[in-house]
Design a protein around this motif. Sequence first.
Motif, short mmCIF file in Angstrom:
data_model
loop_
_atom_site.label_atom_id
_atom_site.label_comp_id
_atom_site.label_asym_id
_atom_site.label_seq_id
_atom_site.Cartn_x
_atom_site.Cartn_y
_atom_site.Cartn_z
N SER A 55 0.85 -1.19 0.00
CA SER A 55 0.00 0.00 0.00
C SER A 55 0.88 1.24 0.00
O SER A 55 1.77 1.38 0.84
CB SER A 55 -0.89 0.01 1.24
N TYR A 72 -3.53 0.71 -1.16
CA TYR A 72 -3.77 1.65 -0.05
C TYR A 72 -5.25 2.00 0.04
O TYR A 72 -5.83 2.03 1.14
CB TYR A 72 -2.93 2.90 -0.22
N LEU A 75 -7.39 -0.51 1.82
CA LEU A 75 -7.38 -0.50 3.28
C LEU A 75 -8.60 0.24 3.84
O LEU A 75 -9.08 -0.07 4.94
CB LEU A 75 -6.10 0.15 3.81
N TYR A 120 -4.98 0.98 11.91
CA TYR A 120 -6.09 1.65 11.24
C TYR A 120 -7.37 0.85 11.45
O TYR A 120 -7.34 -0.30 11.89
CB TYR A 120 -5.79 1.82 9.74
N ARG A 122 -10.46 -1.03 9.83
CA ARG A 122 -10.85 -1.66 8.57
C ARG A 122 -12.32 -1.37 8.26
O ARG A 122 -13.09 -0.98 9.15
CB ARG A 122 -10.63 -3.18 8.65
N GLY A 128 -6.99 -2.94 11.94
CA GLY A 128 -5.99 -3.51 11.06
C GLY A 128 -4.60 -3.00 11.42
O GLY A 128 -4.45 -2.01 12.15
N GLN A 129 -3.59 -3.69 10.91
CA GLN A 129 -2.22 -3.30 11.19
C GLN A 129 -1.37 -3.48 9.94
O GLN A 129 -1.48 -4.50 9.24
CB GLN A 129 -1.65 -4.14 12.34
N ALA A 130 -0.55 -2.48 9.65
CA ALA A 130 0.36 -2.53 8.50
C ALA A 130 1.73 -2.02 8.94
O ALA A 130 1.83 -1.19 9.85
CB ALA A 130 -0.18 -1.68 7.35
N TYR A 149 3.35 0.56 2.76
CA TYR A 149 3.04 -0.36 3.86
C TYR A 149 2.59 -1.71 3.32
O TYR A 149 2.04 -1.80 2.21
CB TYR A 149 1.92 0.22 4.73
N ASP A 151 0.09 -4.74 4.57
CA ASP A 151 -0.94 -5.08 5.55
C ASP A 151 -0.62 -6.47 6.14
O ASP A 151 -0.54 -7.46 5.42
CB ASP A 151 -2.32 -5.11 4.87
N THR A 153 -2.36 -7.68 8.90
CA THR A 153 -3.45 -8.04 9.82
C THR A 153 -3.76 -9.52 9.77
O THR A 153 -3.80 -10.20 10.80
CB THR A 153 -4.71 -7.22 9.47
#
Length: 369
Positions: A55, A72, A75, A120, A122, A128-130, A149, A151, A153
């Motif tokens: 992303s 991106y 996301l 972030y 979702r 979520g995590q990136a 980034y 992702d 997650t």
Amino acid sequence: MHESTLKALLAHLPVLWWETVDEPVCRGPLPAGTGPQRPPRYETFADLVDLAPASAFIRDGDGRYLWANHAYAHLYGTVPGELVGKRIEDFDAPADADRFRALDREIMTRGTPVRHTLHYRRPDGTEGQAVGHRFPVREDARTCVAGIYVDVTDHLRATVRRQRAEESLQALRDHSGLPCALLTAGGRVVEASTAAAELFHLGLPDLLGRRAHTLLAPDLGLDRLHRRWHGLIARRTRRLETTAVLVDARGRRRRAELHLTTVGGPTGRARHVWAVVTHQSLAVEAHPTPTAAQVRILSLLAEGSSNSDIAASLKLSRQTVDYHLGRLRELLDAPSRPALVARAYVLGILAPRAWPPRSATAPHPLSTV
């Protein structure tokens, strides 16, 4: 997107670089006839960044998106055209937007890339995590912030599920009291429960690394066990129930019922096999193994047949049956017929939970030998 910006983005992707000229490269849904257009020479490379699985975005100092690729935008559950021209606050909660703006200002002030973990929300409402990098770039004579980034997650969730499964399996292995061991396809013990080590009168470190065949005593059913093991490893079957005579560090033997289950993907050879002892006889000193004919005589004797009945059933003479019973009493150290039957069960020669009586190594529950 200028060439220098594109180069900065690609520097964080696993791709090869190419020679460029000082011409701007523009990417994003700009109105027709406005802004610098992408020269055909850069079509492939700009598409590479735009469609890369990582992303990527570019924002100006006011938090406005100048460009974003499809990964991106995904996301946030949208497309790049919905991002460009809008600000962080249009997509993130106020607290998150303030945090992202502070990070952008830090990047532009420091002037150096920063490895960063992005949390972030979702589209489904879950967090979520990136992970990736943010770094300063020059775009239209301005210092902007770009980021790339990946992702993670789903990967992190799968890792957590795997850790929980391993913890549950470890608890089951260590606290269930069942003797069990994980074997490689070659038959080497790589994991084992404390109960398994105690079964063989070994310390757990001494059991690990041992070959399974060193824990088995010679037995009439050993060749068949080897054949079934190879069928298990070849995935002709996923699990099997069998019996074997185990021998411990003191030389004492016991017959055990084993449940074997393969571990690995659905295709190809099995990598590992879990072996669980579900039932075991008492441990006894080594004794000569009865022949198949003698085991058949024992099963008929346990059924209550007389010597004459046994002779008629097996088409043997009465004298032959008397001889075998005498030999069996010597082999099993049994002074009488009831003691002979009892010893046959205690030593694991006869299956403990079968009627009519049958050999513990019989391949099928209805088989008698």
